[in-house]
Design a protein around this motif. Structure first.
Motif, PDB file in Angstrom:
ATOM      1  N   GLN A  79       0.942  -1.238   0.042  1.00 54.12           N
ATOM      2  CA  GLN A  79      -0.054   0.051   0.003  1.00 54.12           C
ATOM      3  C   GLN A  79       0.815   1.099  -0.067  1.00 54.12           C
ATOM      4  O   GLN A  79       0.663   2.128  -0.808  1.00 54.12           O
ATOM      5  N   GLY A  80       2.108   1.270   0.716  1.00 54.57           N
ATOM      6  CA  GLY A  80       3.093   2.188   0.849  1.00 54.57           C
ATOM      7  C   GLY A  80       3.444   2.555  -0.653  1.00 54.57           C
ATOM      8  O   GLY A  80       3.705   3.690  -1.047  1.00 54.57           O
ATOM      9  N   LEU A  81       3.806   1.374  -1.411  1.00 53.89           N
ATOM     10  CA  LEU A  81       4.531   1.641  -2.919  1.00 53.89           C
ATOM     11  C   LEU A  81       3.351   2.278  -3.586  1.00 53.89           C
ATOM     12  O   LEU A  81       3.546   3.340  -4.457  1.00 53.89           O
ATOM     13  N   VAL A  82       1.991   1.682  -3.578  1.00 56.65           N
ATOM     14  CA  VAL A  82       1.118   2.437  -4.561  1.00 56.65           C
ATOM     15  C   VAL A  82       0.649   3.939  -4.044  1.00 56.65           C
ATOM     16  O   VAL A  82       0.621   4.714  -4.856  1.00 56.65           O
ATOM     17  N   LYS A 109      -5.272  17.529   2.375  1.00 53.14           N
ATOM     18  CA  LYS A 109      -6.127  17.008   1.313  1.00 53.14           C
ATOM     19  C   LYS A 109      -5.596  15.918   0.394  1.00 53.14           C
ATOM     20  O   LYS A 109      -6.362  15.384  -0.078  1.00 53.14           O
ATOM     21  N   MET A 110      -4.536  16.700  -0.321  1.00 59.63           N
ATOM     22  CA  MET A 110      -3.983  15.685  -1.147  1.00 59.63           C
ATOM     23  C   MET A 110      -3.388  14.590  -0.709  1.00 59.63           C
ATOM     24  O   MET A 110      -3.759  13.428  -1.230  1.00 59.63           O
ATOM     25  N   GLU A 111      -2.962  14.664   0.231  1.00 58.78           N
ATOM     26  CA  GLU A 111      -2.274  13.163   1.209  1.00 58.78           C
ATOM     27  C   GLU A 111      -3.561  12.370   1.604  1.00 58.78           C
ATOM     28  O   GLU A 111      -3.448  11.059   1.128  1.00 58.78           O
ATOM     29  N   ASN A 112      -4.601  13.083   1.870  1.00 53.78           N
ATOM     30  CA  ASN A 112      -5.708  11.929   2.444  1.00 53.78           C
ATOM     31  C   ASN A 112      -6.450  11.339   0.883  1.00 53.78           C
ATOM     32  O   ASN A 112      -6.929  10.242   0.855  1.00 53.78           O
ATOM     33  N   ALA A 113      -6.399  12.309  -0.208  1.00 51.79           N
ATOM     34  CA  ALA A 113      -7.008  11.461  -1.539  1.00 51.79           C
ATOM     35  C   ALA A 113      -5.959  10.624  -1.925  1.00 51.79           C
ATOM     36  O   ALA A 113      -6.699   9.433  -2.264  1.00 51.79           O
ATOM     37  N   ALA A 116      -6.601   7.483   0.035  1.00 51.35           N
ATOM     38  CA  ALA A 116      -7.908   6.730  -0.218  1.00 51.35           C
ATOM     39  C   ALA A 116      -7.695   5.947  -1.582  1.00 51.35           C
ATOM     40  O   ALA A 116      -8.293   4.852  -1.674  1.00 51.35           O
ATOM     41  N   PHE A 117      -7.254   6.554  -2.516  1.00 51.27           N
ATOM     42  CA  PHE A 117      -7.020   5.856  -3.673  1.00 51.27           C
ATOM     43  C   PHE A 117      -6.129   4.793  -3.662  1.00 51.27           C
ATOM     44  O   PHE A 117      -6.299   3.652  -4.424  1.00 51.27           O
ATOM     45  N   ILE A 122      -5.298  -1.027  -3.843  1.00 49.75           N
ATOM     46  CA  ILE A 122      -4.962  -2.372  -3.178  1.00 49.75           C
ATOM     47  C   ILE A 122      -6.052  -3.466  -2.867  1.00 49.75           C
ATOM     48  O   ILE A 122      -5.866  -4.557  -3.188  1.00 49.75           O
ATOM     49  N   SER A 123      -7.420  -2.983  -2.365  1.00 49.07           N
ATOM     50  CA  SER A 123      -8.192  -3.605  -1.927  1.00 49.07           C
ATOM     51  C   SER A 123      -8.974  -4.261  -3.204  1.00 49.07           C
ATOM     52  O   SER A 123      -9.096  -5.647  -3.465  1.00 49.07           O
ATOM     53  N   LEU A 124      -9.106  -3.410  -4.179  1.00 49.48           N
ATOM     54  CA  LEU A 124      -9.807  -3.888  -5.475  1.00 49.48           C
ATOM     55  C   LEU A 124      -8.731  -5.170  -6.116  1.00 49.48           C
ATOM     56  O   LEU A 124      -9.223  -6.118  -6.540  1.00 49.48           O
ATOM     57  N   ASP A 125      -7.644  -4.876  -6.224  1.00 47.31           N
ATOM     58  CA  ASP A 125      -6.565  -5.547  -6.730  1.00 47.31           C
ATOM     59  C   ASP A 125      -6.549  -7.171  -5.880  1.00 47.31           C
ATOM     60  O   ASP A 125      -6.435  -8.210  -6.641  1.00 47.31           O
ATOM     61  N   ARG A 126      -6.580  -7.118  -4.698  1.00 41.79           N
ATOM     62  CA  ARG A 126      -6.661  -8.281  -3.786  1.00 41.79           C
ATOM     63  C   ARG A 126      -7.861  -9.112  -3.832  1.00 41.79           C
ATOM     64  O   ARG A 126      -7.864 -10.423  -3.815  1.00 41.79           O
TER      65      ARG A 126
END
Length: 168
Positions: A79-82, A109-113, A116-117, A122-126
């Motif tokens: 997740q850190g990589l993505v 705001k940018m970091e939060n976005a 979230a993405f 990651i969730s979708l890929d897994r």
């Protein structure tokens, strides 16, 4: 969704996941390297430095040696990589949004976005393979296998024909 388990990567695995995500995020034209290192050396769990005009970048992923046991969420290095690849992907858009440039609210705001993405990807890929298999079986159900034993047919239900889905 925050991961409930640790995802730890060796240097070799980090490089493999980098290539995978570079392709998924259409960043193949970038020269990106990844290095697994101590968190204390990067002041966090992941960090990126990139040169947009040169299309090169380096991502550092902190390993678990320095990960604090008081942090409730397990370390997920993929997740850190993505997340860091998200910064590269948005380089032209977020270039002016640094935490030290006097616009801290925009930075948050940018970091939060990006966060979230990254979690969404990651969730979708897994879940992708499990979900794809479930819906393909709904659209194109397989017939139960039949074994003929004399006059008696034995029907076998395969695992992918069980009721219920991937738990979406």
């Amino acid at each position: 969704m925050i991961s409930s388990k640790e995802v730890l990567l060796t240097q070799e695995q980090a490089e493999e996941r980098l290539r995978y995500w570079q392709h998924k995020l259409n960043l193949q034209d970038w020269d990106i390297v990844v290095e697994v290192c101590r968190m204390k050396d990067i002041d966090g769990d992941a960090k990126v430095f990139y040169q947009e005009t040169m299309k090169n970048a380096k991502i550092w992923l902190g390993n678990t040696i320095d990960y604090s046991p008081t942090i409730p969420q397990p370390l997920d290095m993929e997740q850190g990589l993505v997340h860091e690849l998200g910064h590269i992907l948005l380089a032209g858009i977020t270039r002016e949004t640094g935490k030290n440039d006097g616009n801290y609210d925009q930075y948050v705001k940018m970091e939060n976005a990006v966060e979230a993405f990254a979690w969404a990807l990651i969730s979708l890929d897994r879940r992708a393979e499990e979900t794809e298999n479930y819906y393909m079986n709904l659209l194109y159900p397989k017939q139960p296998l039949s074994l003929m034993a004399g006059d008696m047919a034995v029907h076998i239900r395969t695992a992918d024909q069980q009721d219920g889905g991937p738990g979406l």
